[in-house]
Design a protein around this motif. Structure first.
Motif, PDB file in Angstrom:
ATOM      1  N   SER A 199     -51.859  39.416  31.577  1.00  0.00           N
ATOM      2  CA  SER A 199     -50.551  39.437  32.250  1.00  0.00           C
ATOM      3  C   SER A 199     -49.707  40.665  31.912  1.00  0.00           C
ATOM      4  CB  SER A 199     -49.781  38.159  31.924  1.00  0.00           C
ATOM      5  OG  SER A 199     -50.562  37.033  32.244  1.00  0.00           O
ATOM      6  N   ALA A 201     -49.739  31.098  27.442  1.00  0.00           N
ATOM      7  CA  ALA A 201     -49.770  31.093  25.970  1.00  0.00           C
ATOM      8  C   ALA A 201     -49.223  32.392  25.396  1.00  0.00           C
ATOM      9  CB  ALA A 201     -51.171  30.842  25.458  1.00  0.00           C
ATOM     10  N   ARG A 202     -48.766  33.300  26.234  1.00  0.00           N
ATOM     11  CA  ARG A 202     -47.932  34.445  25.877  1.00  0.00           C
ATOM     12  C   ARG A 202     -48.639  35.539  25.074  1.00  0.00           C
ATOM     13  NH1 ARG A 202     -46.638  29.695  25.000  1.00  0.00           N
ATOM     14  NH2 ARG A 202     -46.876  29.990  22.755  1.00  0.00           N
ATOM     15  N   GLN A 203     -49.950  35.520  25.051  1.00  0.00           N
ATOM     16  CA  GLN A 203     -50.711  36.563  24.355  1.00  0.00           C
ATOM     17  C   GLN A 203     -50.703  37.824  25.214  1.00  0.00           C
ATOM     18  OE1 GLN A 203     -52.410  36.278  21.176  1.00  0.00           O
ATOM     19  NE2 GLN A 203     -50.928  34.607  21.122  1.00  0.00           N
ATOM     20  N   VAL A 221     -45.795  31.281  52.102  1.00  0.00           N
ATOM     21  CA  VAL A 221     -46.170  32.419  52.940  1.00  0.00           C
ATOM     22  C   VAL A 221     -47.520  32.141  53.590  1.00  0.00           C
ATOM     23  CG1 VAL A 221     -46.759  34.867  52.964  1.00  0.00           C
ATOM     24  CG2 VAL A 221     -44.776  34.062  51.669  1.00  0.00           C
ATOM     25  N   GLU A 279     -41.032  31.960  47.429  1.00  0.00           N
ATOM     26  CA  GLU A 279     -41.787  31.159  46.467  1.00  0.00           C
ATOM     27  C   GLU A 279     -42.160  29.836  47.122  1.00  0.00           C
ATOM     28  OE1 GLU A 279     -43.201  31.180  43.327  1.00  0.00           O
ATOM     29  OE2 GLU A 279     -43.700  29.155  44.008  1.00  0.00           O
ATOM     30  N   ARG A 280     -43.436  29.500  47.076  1.00  0.00           N
ATOM     31  CA  ARG A 280     -43.896  28.300  47.777  1.00  0.00           C
ATOM     32  C   ARG A 280     -43.420  27.007  47.096  1.00  0.00           C
ATOM     33  NH1 ARG A 280     -49.820  27.780  48.719  1.00  0.00           N
ATOM     34  NH2 ARG A 280     -49.117  25.760  49.407  1.00  0.00           N
ATOM     35  N   SER A 287     -45.863  38.439  37.737  1.00  0.00           N
ATOM     36  CA  SER A 287     -45.821  39.746  38.402  1.00  0.00           C
ATOM     37  C   SER A 287     -44.714  39.794  39.454  1.00  0.00           C
ATOM     38  CB  SER A 287     -47.188  40.080  39.006  1.00  0.00           C
ATOM     39  OG  SER A 287     -47.539  39.131  39.999  1.00  0.00           O
ATOM     40  N   GLY A 332     -43.701  30.381  38.461  1.00  0.00           N
ATOM     41  CA  GLY A 332     -45.167  30.285  38.486  1.00  0.00           C
ATOM     42  C   GLY A 332     -45.742  29.824  37.163  1.00  0.00           C
ATOM     43  N   LYS A 333     -46.788  30.503  36.731  1.00  0.00           N
ATOM     44  CA  LYS A 333     -47.456  30.120  35.480  1.00  0.00           C
ATOM     45  C   LYS A 333     -46.765  30.734  34.260  1.00  0.00           C
ATOM     46  CE  LYS A 333     -51.706  31.384  36.735  1.00  0.00           C
ATOM     47  NZ  LYS A 333     -51.820  31.782  38.135  1.00  0.00           N
ATOM     48  N   GLN A 362     -44.115  26.956  41.406  1.00  0.00           N
ATOM     49  CA  GLN A 362     -42.676  26.759  41.270  1.00  0.00           C
ATOM     50  C   GLN A 362     -42.072  28.119  40.979  1.00  0.00           C
ATOM     51  OE1 GLN A 362     -44.150  24.380  38.447  1.00  0.00           O
ATOM     52  NE2 GLN A 362     -44.912  26.245  37.513  1.00  0.00           N
ATOM     53  N   GLY A 397     -43.783  34.422  40.024  1.00  0.00           N
ATOM     54  CA  GLY A 397     -44.376  34.252  38.690  1.00  0.00           C
ATOM     55  C   GLY A 397     -44.245  35.528  37.873  1.00  0.00           C
TER      56      GLY A 397
HETATM   57  C1  LIG Z   1     -52.012  27.288  30.053  1.00  0.00           C
HETATM   58  C2  LIG Z   1     -52.033  28.750  30.376  1.00  0.00           C
HETATM   59  C3  LIG Z   1     -52.151  29.695  29.357  1.00  0.00           C
HETATM   60  C4  LIG Z   1     -52.146  31.054  29.655  1.00  0.00           C
HETATM   61  N1  LIG Z   1     -52.143  31.957  28.636  1.00  0.00           N
HETATM   62  C5  LIG Z   1     -52.029  33.282  28.896  1.00  0.00           C
HETATM   63  C6  LIG Z   1     -51.887  34.221  27.846  1.00  0.00           C
HETATM   64  O1  LIG Z   1     -51.824  33.867  26.669  1.00  0.00           O
HETATM   65  N2  LIG Z   1     -51.786  35.537  28.166  1.00  0.00           N
HETATM   66  C7  LIG Z   1     -51.852  35.975  29.443  1.00  0.00           C
HETATM   67  O2  LIG Z   1     -51.792  37.180  29.673  1.00  0.00           O
HETATM   68  N3  LIG Z   1     -51.965  35.099  30.474  1.00  0.00           N
HETATM   69  C8  LIG Z   1     -52.051  33.764  30.223  1.00  0.00           C
HETATM   70  N4  LIG Z   1     -52.134  32.864  31.258  1.00  0.00           N
HETATM   71  C9  LIG Z   1     -52.268  33.392  32.615  1.00  0.00           C
HETATM   72  C10 LIG Z   1     -50.928  33.825  33.179  1.00  0.00           C
HETATM   73  O3  LIG Z   1     -50.092  32.716  33.310  1.00  0.00           O
HETATM   74  C11 LIG Z   1     -51.183  34.489  34.516  1.00  0.00           C
HETATM   75  O4  LIG Z   1     -52.018  35.618  34.313  1.00  0.00           O
HETATM   76  C12 LIG Z   1     -49.892  34.993  35.148  1.00  0.00           C
HETATM   77  O5  LIG Z   1     -48.958  33.967  35.309  1.00  0.00           O
HETATM   78  C13 LIG Z   1     -50.220  35.609  36.487  1.00  0.00           C
HETATM   79  O6  LIG Z   1     -49.047  36.117  37.061  1.00  0.00           O
HETATM   80  P1  LIG Z   1     -48.937  36.110  38.634  1.00  0.00           P
HETATM   81  O7  LIG Z   1     -47.618  36.664  38.992  1.00  0.00           O
HETATM   82  O8  LIG Z   1     -50.137  36.748  39.200  1.00  0.00           O
HETATM   83  O9  LIG Z   1     -49.070  34.555  39.029  1.00  0.00           O
HETATM   84  P2  LIG Z   1     -48.142  33.311  38.725  1.00  0.00           P
HETATM   85  O10 LIG Z   1     -47.380  33.492  37.480  1.00  0.00           O
HETATM   86  O11 LIG Z   1     -48.996  32.113  38.854  1.00  0.00           O
HETATM   87  O12 LIG Z   1     -47.132  33.339  39.948  1.00  0.00           O
HETATM   88  C14 LIG Z   1     -47.565  33.263  41.306  1.00  0.00           C
HETATM   89  C15 LIG Z   1     -46.474  32.629  42.120  1.00  0.00           C
HETATM   90  O13 LIG Z   1     -46.767  32.769  43.500  1.00  0.00           O
HETATM   91  C16 LIG Z   1     -46.471  31.566  44.167  1.00  0.00           C
HETATM   92  N5  LIG Z   1     -47.259  31.494  45.403  1.00  0.00           N
HETATM   93  C17 LIG Z   1     -48.588  31.306  45.512  1.00  0.00           C
HETATM   94  N6  LIG Z   1     -48.948  31.293  46.817  1.00  0.00           N
HETATM   95  C18 LIG Z   1     -47.809  31.493  47.536  1.00  0.00           C
HETATM   96  C19 LIG Z   1     -47.534  31.554  48.932  1.00  0.00           C
HETATM   97  N7  LIG Z   1     -48.502  31.432  49.849  1.00  0.00           N
HETATM   98  N8  LIG Z   1     -46.258  31.743  49.313  1.00  0.00           N
HETATM   99  C20 LIG Z   1     -45.245  31.859  48.393  1.00  0.00           C
HETATM  100  N9  LIG Z   1     -45.466  31.790  47.064  1.00  0.00           N
HETATM  101  C21 LIG Z   1     -46.735  31.626  46.644  1.00  0.00           C
HETATM  102  C22 LIG Z   1     -46.826  30.494  43.152  1.00  0.00           C
HETATM  103  O14 LIG Z   1     -46.197  29.263  43.435  1.00  0.00           O
HETATM  104  C23 LIG Z   1     -46.351  31.123  41.855  1.00  0.00           C
HETATM  105  O15 LIG Z   1     -45.022  30.806  41.557  1.00  0.00           O
HETATM  106  C24 LIG Z   1     -52.097  31.488  31.000  1.00  0.00           C
HETATM  107  C25 LIG Z   1     -51.959  30.545  32.027  1.00  0.00           C
HETATM  108  C26 LIG Z   1     -51.908  29.180  31.717  1.00  0.00           C
HETATM  109  C27 LIG Z   1     -51.704  28.182  32.834  1.00  0.00           C
END
Ligand SMILES: Cc1cc2nc3c(=O)[nH]c(=O)nc-3n(C[C@H](O)[C@H](O)[C@H](O)COP(=O)(O)OP(=O)(O)OC[C@H]3O[C@@H](n4cnc5c(N)ncnc54)[C@H](O)[C@@H]3O)c2cc1C
Ligand code: SF4
Length: 572
Positions: A549, A125-127, A273, A43-44, A24, A119-120, A116, A22
Motif C-alpha cells: 500500500s 495491518a499497516r505494514q 461506478v 465511493e460504492r 489510494s 475502503g480497506k 465503504q 480507500g
Molecule cells: C486484514 C487486512 C490486512 C492488510 N494488511 C496490510 C498491510 O499490513 N500492509 C499493506 O500494505 N496492505 C495491507 N492490506 C491491503 C490494503 O488494505 C490494500 O492494499 C489497500 O487498501 C489498497 O488500497 P486501494 O485504494 O487500492 O483499495 P481499497 O482501500 O480497498 O479502496 C478501494 C475503494 O474503492 C471502492 N470501490 C470499489 N469498486 C467501486 C466502484 N465500482 N465504484 C465506486 N467505488 C468503488 C471500494 O468500496 C473501496 O472503498 C491489508 C488488507 C486487509 C483487509
C-alpha cells in the motif's frame, strides 16, 4: 428530465473524478484538491466518518454479544470472508459479505473487500515498507513479465512525501534491499526477537537481518499529524475497529478529511461506478456512469481527468466494462493485456517453534506491530531454482496457560492464575508471485451483480515457482530457527488453500514502456486514453515481497502531480 438540463450537467461536472475512497483514492483526493482541482470522489459503499462510525472502538471484550467471536451461522453464510483473520465480531461491519457482492471463481480465490468510505484502510495491518531498486529491476533482470517504466530513484522522493504525511514508524536499518524512509521512532522488539536477530547476525554474517516492522503508526506525531486531527498511538492494538485517536493511517483519519477541508472535494458515497465514458471525437474520457447503490438509478458525472482507485480487481472490472466503438474490449485495451498478468502475494505457509530461554522475562502489554525478515533470497544474484524471493513476518511472545488440574477451590484458584510457558516464535511467508498471462480476470458473459454490472470472473492460482519458494522457506526458516536454538519446530502449509487471503492482489492494468504490452505509461496514465490514471494495485507490473500500500500511495501522489501539470499545460 433533469438528465438533459444544462444546469444539472453543470452540477455534475468537476475538474477531476476519483473512483474509490480507500488508501489510494484517499491520496488522489488529497493531492488533486490540494492542487486546486474541484474533485468528485465516488465511493460504492456507505459513508464511514472518522470516530463517529467506529461502533466497537471503545467496547470492552465482555460487551460483545459473542465475546468477539463470529457466530457459526455467520461463518457458514460467509465461508470466503470468514477465512480472513480479521473478520471478527469487532470489525465484521467493515468487510464485504459473500452473498452481497458475488463474483465468479473460475479457480478458487478468496477475494476480501471493504466497501465503504475508507475502503480497506480501516482494516489493514499497516505494514509499510519501501521497494528497493532490486524490486523495480526484477522483471528486466529475471526475464519475467515486462520491465517497469520507473526506477527506485523516480519514486523515492514520493515515498518520502507520503511517509511524512501518513506517519510511518521504523528503524533506519541501512539495508540495500529495504531502503530506509522518513521514520517516526520504531516500536521495540521483544527480547526473543532481538535475540533471534543477534543469532542470525552471527550465523549469516549480517545477510539475514531481523528488524522491527515498519508501520503506519504515530509513535511520536509531528505537527503535520496534529494538523490532521490525529494523536499519538496508544498501543491498544484494536486498530481494525477504527482508531478514535487517528493513531494509525487511514483514509478516514487522514487524507479524506484533509481533502474535505480544502473545500474542493465532493464525496458521494453509495455510488457504484459502472463504467468510464469515452468520447471518440475528443479522443478522451469525459466522465463516469454511476448506479445509485440504493435506488439503482443511473447518473453520469463529468470531469477533465479521472483517477481509478477502486482496488486492483475492481479497477480491472470498471475498465473491462468501459466499452465503446473505439475500445470494444475495455478502455485503453489496445494491447489486449487488460485483466491479464494478475499477481498476488504468497502468504500460504508459516512456521512455529518454542524457545526455552528468557524464562525470567514476560511479554505484557500490547504492540500493534511485529518483527520482519526482509527478503534474503536472490537479492543480488540468482541463487535458487525459483525466481524472486520472500520476506517474512516474525514474532515472539511468551506462551500462557492455566493449570486445569485439581478440584473445587483449588481448580478455581489455578484457573484464575495465568502461568507462563516457553516463548512461542512464529514466522509467515510473504512471497513474490510471478505475473503470468494465464492469471487473469474477465467479465462473466452471463452473470450480473445486483446493480446490473457484469460479475468479475477470477482465474488465478499458485504455480511451480510458488511451490518451490514454499519449500525453500520451510528449509531456510527451519535452519534459522535451529541455529537460534528454537525447539518444537513445525511447518504449516495448506496446499489446497486458495490464493487471495494475503489481500495484496495486483496487476491487470500494468505499467510498462511499450503500449503494445502494457496499459499504463510511467505516470500511470492509460497509453491510449491520456486523461485516465490508474494508481491502485491494478497498475503494478510485478509485486515484490513488500506490503504494497505504501507504493500505491507514492505512485498516486506522483501521478496526481503529473496530471495537474499536464492539465495546466493543456495536454489532457
Ligand atoms: C486484514 C487486512 C490486512 C492488510 N494488511 C496490510 C498491510 O499490513 N500492509 C499493506 O500494505 N496492505 C495491507 N492490506 C491491503 C490494503 O488494505 C490494500 O492494499 C489497500 O487498501 C489498497 O488500497 P486501494 O485504494 O487500492 O483499495 P481499497 O482501500 O480497498 O479502496 C478501494 C475503494 O474503492 C471502492 N470501490 C470499489 N469498486 C467501486 C466502484 N465500482 N465504484 C465506486 N467505488 C468503488 C471500494 O468500496 C473501496 O472503498 C491489508 C488488507 C486487509 C483487509
Ligand atoms: S494501537 Fe494505536 S492505532 Fe491501533 S487502535 Fe490503538 S491507539 Fe489506535
Amino acid at each position: 428530465m433533469s438528465y438533459f438540463n444544462i444546469d444539472s450537467i453543470k452540477d455534475r461536472t468537476f475538474d477531476a473524478i476519483v473512483i474509490g475512497s480507500g488508501i489510494s483514492g484517499g491520496w488522489a483526493a488529497k493531492e488533486l484538491t490540494g492542487k486546486g482541482m474541484r474533485t468528485l470522489v465516488l465511493e460504492r459503499g456507505r459513508n464511514v466518518q472518522h470516530v463517529t462510525d467506529y461502533p466497537t472502538t471503545l467496547k470492552n471484550p465482555w460487551e460483545f454479544d459473542h465475546l468477539g467471536q463470529m457466530p457459526k451461522a455467520v461463518k457458514d453464510a460467509n465461508p470466503i470472508v470468514s477465512r480472513c483473520y480479521a473478520f471478527n465480531e469487532d470489525a465484521a461491519h467493515f468487510f464485504v459479505k459473500d452473498a452481497e457482492h458475488p463474483y465468479v471463481q473460475e479457480k478458487p480465490f478468496d477475494w476480501i473487500r471493504g466497501y465503504q468510505v475508507g475502503g480497506k484502510s480501516l482494516l489493514w495491518a499497516r505494514q509499510t515498507q519501501r521497494w528497493s531498486k532490486y524490486d523495480f529491476e526484477g522483471p528486466a533482470r529475471d526475464g519475467f513479465a515486462v520491465e517497469w517504466p520507473i526506477s527506485y530513484d523516480d519514486i523515492a522522493p514520493w515515498y518520502s512525501y507520503v511517509e511524512k504525511f501518513a506517519g510511518i514508524s521504523g528503524n533506519k536499518d541501512g539495508l540495500p534491499q529495504l531502503p530506509d524512509g522518513e521514520f517516526l521512532p520504531p516500536h521495540e522488539q521483544s527480547c526473543v526477537e532481538k535475540y533471534f536477530g543477534e543469532q542470525m547476525a552471527k550465523h549469516y554474517n549480517g545477510a539475514r537481518p531481523i528488524i522491527i516492522g515498519r508501520c503506519a503508526h504515530l509513535t511520536k506525531p509531528n505537527q503535520i499529524h496534529y494538523d490532521q486531527g490525529r494523536a499519538q498511538c496508544q498501543n491498544r492494538a484494536l486498530c481494525q475497529r477504527g482508531c478514535p485517536y487517528g493513531g494509525y493511517f487511514s483514509s478516514n483519519a487522514s487524507t479524506i478529511p484533509w481533502a474535505q477541508r480544502s473545500g474542493k472535494m465532493t464525496l458521494k458515497s453509495d455510488s457504484v461506478v459502472h463504467s468510464i465514458l469515452y468520447d471518440e471525437k475528443l479522443g478522451k474520457a469525459t466522465g463516469v456512469r454511476v448506479i445509485d447503490a440504493n435506488t439503482k438509478e443511473a447518473v453520469e458525472y463529468y470531469a477533465k481527468v479521472i483517477f481509478v482507485n477502486a482496488a486492483a480487481l475492481n479497477t480491472n472490472l470498471i475498465l473491462l466494462n468501459s466499452k465503446s466503438n473505439r475500445f470494444q474490449n475495455g478502455l485503453g485495451n489496445d494491447s489486449g493485456v487488460l485483466g491479464k498478468y494478475v499477481a498476488f502475494h504468497n502468504y500460504r505457509t508459516s512456521i512455529s517453534g518454542e524457545y526455552e530461554g528468557f524464562m525470567d522475562t514476560t511479554t505484557e502489554g500490547i504492540r500493534p506491530n511485529s518483527s520482519y525478515i526482509p527478503r534474503f533470497r536472490n537479492v543480488f544474484k540468482q541463487e535458487t531454482d525459483f525466481l524472486r524471493g520472500y520476506a517474512a513476518g516474525f514474532g515472539a511472545s511468551r506462551m500462557t496457560y492455566n493449570d486445569r488440574s485439581g478440584m473445587g477451590e483449588d481448580l478455581k484458584n489455578s484457573l484464575a492464575e495465568k502461568k507462563y510457558g516457553n516463548w512461542r516464535v512464529g514466522s509467515h511467508i510473504m512471497g513474490e508471485t510471478i505475473p503470468k498471462e494465464t492469471n487473469y480476470v474477465a467479465l462473466d458473459s452471463q452473470l450480473t451483480d445486483p446493480w446490473g454490472i457484469p460479475q468479475l470472473k477470477i482465474s488465478v492460482s499458485y504455480d511451480d515457482n510458488d511451490e518451490k519458494m514454499i519449500k525453500d522457506f520451510h528449509e531456510q526458516l527451519t535452519e534459522m530457527f535451529t541455529k537460534a536454538g528454537f525447539t518444537n519446530i513445525k511447518t504449516n502449509d495448506i496446499p489446497n488453500k486458495a490464493p487471495g487471503l494475503d489481500i495484496h492482489e495486483m496487476g491487470g492494468v500494468r505499467m510498462g514502456k511499450d503500449p503494445k504490452t502494457s496499459m499504463l505509461n510511467k505516470f500511470n496514465q492509460l497509453h491510449a486514453c491520456k486523461n485516465v490514471f490508474v494508481t491502485d494495485g491494478a497498475c503494478m507490473t510485478s509485486t515484490a515481497t513488500q506490503n504494497p500500500s505504501l507504493t500505491y500511495m507514492a505512485l498516486t501522489a506522483r501521478a496526481a502531480d503529473y496530471a495537474v501539470k499536464q492539465l495546466k499545460a493543456k495536454n489532457l
